[in-house]
Structures are given as C-alpha cells and as structure tokens.
Design a protein around this motif. Structure first.
Motif, PDB file in Angstrom:
ATOM      1  N   SER A 224      57.899   1.500 -19.533  1.00  0.00           N
ATOM      2  CA  SER A 224      57.734   0.129 -19.687  1.00  0.00           C
ATOM      3  C   SER A 224      58.614  -0.705 -20.392  1.00  0.00           C
ATOM      4  O   SER A 224      59.260  -1.762 -19.986  1.00  0.00           O
ATOM      5  CB  SER A 224      56.373  -0.244 -19.946  1.00  0.00           C
ATOM      6  OG  SER A 224      56.065  -1.653 -19.983  1.00  0.00           O
ATOM      7  N   ASP A 225      58.846  -0.299 -21.589  1.00  0.00           N
ATOM      8  CA  ASP A 225      59.777  -0.741 -22.374  1.00  0.00           C
ATOM      9  C   ASP A 225      61.378  -0.624 -21.755  1.00  0.00           C
ATOM     10  O   ASP A 225      61.864  -1.819 -22.034  1.00  0.00           O
ATOM     11  CB  ASP A 225      60.096  -0.046 -23.968  1.00  0.00           C
ATOM     12  CG  ASP A 225      58.767  -0.240 -24.613  1.00  0.00           C
ATOM     13  OD1 ASP A 225      57.908  -1.281 -24.338  1.00  0.00           O
ATOM     14  OD2 ASP A 225      58.412   0.693 -25.516  1.00  0.00           O
TER      15      ASP A 225
ATOM     16  N   ASN B  91      54.554   4.174 -21.964  1.00  0.00           N
ATOM     17  CA  ASN B  91      54.881   2.758 -22.650  1.00  0.00           C
ATOM     18  C   ASN B  91      56.398   2.651 -22.812  1.00  0.00           C
ATOM     19  O   ASN B  91      57.181   1.781 -22.774  1.00  0.00           O
ATOM     20  CB  ASN B  91      54.453   2.866 -24.104  1.00  0.00           C
ATOM     21  CG  ASN B  91      52.958   2.642 -23.860  1.00  0.00           C
ATOM     22  OD1 ASN B  91      52.216   1.982 -23.076  1.00  0.00           O
ATOM     23  ND2 ASN B  91      52.111   3.510 -24.749  1.00  0.00           N
TER      24      ASN B  91
ATOM     25  N   HIS C  50      61.370  -3.114 -19.402  1.00  0.00           N
ATOM     26  CA  HIS C  50      61.598  -4.533 -19.777  1.00  0.00           C
ATOM     27  C   HIS C  50      62.921  -4.876 -20.336  1.00  0.00           C
ATOM     28  O   HIS C  50      63.649  -5.859 -19.958  1.00  0.00           O
ATOM     29  CB  HIS C  50      60.686  -4.842 -21.100  1.00  0.00           C
ATOM     30  CG  HIS C  50      60.647  -6.036 -21.551  1.00  0.00           C
ATOM     31  ND1 HIS C  50      61.601  -6.307 -22.679  1.00  0.00           N
ATOM     32  CD2 HIS C  50      60.094  -7.297 -21.406  1.00  0.00           C
ATOM     33  CE1 HIS C  50      61.545  -7.290 -23.173  1.00  0.00           C
ATOM     34  NE2 HIS C  50      60.431  -8.077 -22.345  1.00  0.00           N
ATOM     35  N   ASP C  51      63.607  -3.917 -20.776  1.00  0.00           N
ATOM     36  CA  ASP C  51      65.077  -4.004 -21.472  1.00  0.00           C
ATOM     37  C   ASP C  51      66.131  -3.993 -20.072  1.00  0.00           C
ATOM     38  O   ASP C  51      67.024  -4.951 -20.179  1.00  0.00           O
ATOM     39  CB  ASP C  51      65.401  -2.580 -22.159  1.00  0.00           C
ATOM     40  CG  ASP C  51      64.710  -2.496 -23.604  1.00  0.00           C
ATOM     41  OD1 ASP C  51      64.077  -3.505 -23.834  1.00  0.00           O
ATOM     42  OD2 ASP C  51      64.757  -1.425 -24.187  1.00  0.00           O
TER      43      ASP C  51
END
Length: 359
Positions: free
Chosen positions: A230-231, A227, A234-235
C-alpha cells in the motif's frame, strides 16, 4: 455451440480472442456484461423474440423492473434472431434465464485445457489472457505459445522469440475427458468431484505457503507486506502526480521559452534593420566627408599658392628696398660731388607744365 452436458455450455469468449470456453449455469440475478441462457420463455410458439436455449448478453439494466434487463441475442449460435436481437428479459424472480459463469476450461484445437495460474516451464503451452505488448512482435489475448526459455520472476521467451511477462499468461494443462466420467448433473458425482478438487486446492495452497515461506513469516508478515504494498502504491501515485505536475510546468516553461525566443528573434531582426540603415547613413557620411576633404585640400592648395605669392612679393619688396637704399646712397654721393642741383620729380613736372603754357 457445443454442450458437454445440460449444465455446462461452451461459448466463444471475446476476452480470449473468441476461443471456446466452458461456462456453468448459476441461478442468480444477471449483471451487465454477463452471458445468460434462456430456460423458459413466453414466446415459445411465436418464435419471434427468443426461446429456451437461446444465448444472450446483458447490455443494460431495465428501467421497468429491478430484476429485468436488456439483452443482446446477436452473435450466438441461436436458432433465430428476432428483429434487431435486442429484447427485454427478466421478471419478478428472474426465472426465465440462468447466468453463465466462465470456468478455467478452454477448448483449443479439439482438446480441453485448464488455464492454471503459475510460472511456465520450458516446453509447456500457455495462453495470453492479459496482453501487454512491450516488443515489436505483436500478440493479443487468446494467442497460444510454447515456452522456449524460462527467465526469472516467471517471464518466458516463446519459440518464436517473443518475451512474455508472468502476469500476461496462464498455463494450459490438458484435461482428460471420457464418456465414462460421471456427469456434473449427478449430485453424488458432483460432491465427489468437489471433494477431490478441494483436496487438490488444499495441496496447492500448502505448496504456495511453502513457496512463500508462510511458516517462517507467519500470518502477520502478509499484513506487513500488504501495508508495504500500500505504501509503495501510495508512493507511486505521488510520483505520478509529481510527474504530471512537472509535465504541466514544463509545458508552461516551453510556452514561456517559445515566447521569449520569438521576442528575441524580433529584436534581432530589428537590430539587423538598424544595422543596414546605419550602414547606409555611414556610407552617405563617408561620401560627404570625402567631398569635404577634397574641398579642404583645394583650399589648402590655394592658401599655399597665396603664401608663395606673398613670399615672392616680400622678396621683391626687400630687393626694391635694397635697390632704393643703394640709389639714395648714389644720389647723396652725386650731390656731394657736384654743384648741380637735382630736381625732384615734382619740380620737373611743374617746370614742364610751365614750359607748355608759354608755348
């Protein structure tokens, strides 16, 4: 082309710069980009298209059959190449061929090596599989180097001084081979080899879990890391989008600044032209003022001369008045001292005229 047995094939791998690599036959439908070996052919007698044992590469799916495709037979050590080497392969049950899947075994300088995905140690050989050149010294996939220094996070420095990132290489572990080894085509030996390989993989998996701290973290930690990853991705995507947006804005700003600078330059050029024109006008005005000043000076001198003459006339007038006054005084004195009558100028003139008439 070299075969180690009837199920293993050694072919050049373009992704590794042409280094020989072992492939195994798999009975399934081929996909675009994969290598195949012909196992049966309807053209055995004609020898003008392809025959069993020929190698090809799938380049496109067929428009005529869901199991068929177009293959390129060029670039392999085939006994012949028919026409341009591009032929349709396949049928209802894809029974003409087998797919060749690459293994981790490569052949380098006459030796067999297994490509292992782990951090390199000093003195070990490794092969480039995902070149990402960040230095001035070039290298590419398939190049083989020896580790001279081992840095953090698996990065290494080669004997020739190149810095290689961890994700770019695989360790080359020599594979001992012997003619007495059981052939993979023997089912019993294959099962035994698989069992040995599974045991090795289990030990490797255990070691990896220990290195990662699996027992301390637990399986839930992996999900958290995923996770978090994934963050982070995304950032990163958001930052890349912002960078692209800022770049577009900067391009627009650059265009605006360029136009403004061009406009200001035009205004400066106009001001320079006006300045030159004003300078010429000022020079003409100064010339006219100088001429006017000369005329004014001449007139001033004339006025001064007139005033001087008037002063002289006034002085002479005063002198005449004074002389007349003295004369009047003397005449009055004479009249008072003499009985003689003094005639005026008019009377003298009239007397002279009368005398002329008598004559």
């Amino acid at each position: 082309m070299t075969k180690t047995n009837e199920k293993i094939h050694v072919l050049a791998d373009e992704s590794l710069g042409g280094i020989k690599r072992e492939y195994v036959e798999v009975d399934r439908k081929a996909e675009v980009g994969e290598k195949i070996v012909i196992t049966a052919s309807n053209y055995e007698e004609r020898e003008e298209i392809y025959v069993a044992g020929h190698y090809g590469k799938v380049i496109a799916e067929s428009e005529f059959s869901v199991n068929g495709f177009e293959a390129d037979f060029n670039g392999f050590d085939n006994s012949f190449v028919g026409d341009d080497g591009l032929w349709y392969v396949g049928g209802p049950d894809h029974g003409e061929y087998r797919v060749l899947e690459p293994t981790n075994i490569v052949h380098i300088d006459g030796g067999r090596y297994e490509m292992v995905d782990r951090e390199a140690e000093v003195g070990e050989k490794f092969i480039i599989v995902n070149a990402d050149v960040q230095t001035e010294e070039p290298y590419s996939n398939g190049d083989v180097f020896t580790v001279d220094e081992s840095w953090g996070a698996g990065d290494v420095v080669t004997v020739c001084g190149r810095l290689i990132n961890r994700r770019e290489y695989r360790i080359l572990v020599p594979v001992e081979s012997s003619e007495e080894e059981p052939q993979p085509s023997d089912p019993i030996d294959v099962i035994a080899n698989l069992a040995t390989r599974v045991a090795e993989l289990e030990r490797e998996n255990k070691r990896i879990k220990e290195d990662l701290g699996w027992n301390e973290m637990g399986p839930g930690r992996i999900a958290e890391l995923r996770n978090a990853d994934s963050d982070i991705r995304h950032d990163i995507a958001a930052l890349e989008e912002k960078v692209e947006h800022d770049r577009a804005e900067n391009e627009e700003m650059d265009s605006y600044v360029y136009e403004e600078m061009k406009r200001m330059k035009d205004e400066i050029d106009t001001l320079h032209k006006d300045n030159r024109r004003h300078g010429e006008e000022i020079a003409q005005l100064e010339k006219g003022v100088h001429a006017q000043s000369q005329r004014h000076l001449y007139r001033q001198q004339e006025i001064e001369r007139v005033w001087e003459r008037m002063d002289r006339i006034e002085s002479e007038t005063e002198s005449l008045k004074y002389a007349a006054k003295e004369t009047d005084g003397k005449v009055a004195h004479l009249e008072s001292d003499s009985d003689m009558r003094l005639f005026t100028a008019e009377e003298v003139a009239a007397l002279l005229n009368a005398m002329r008439e008598r004559q």
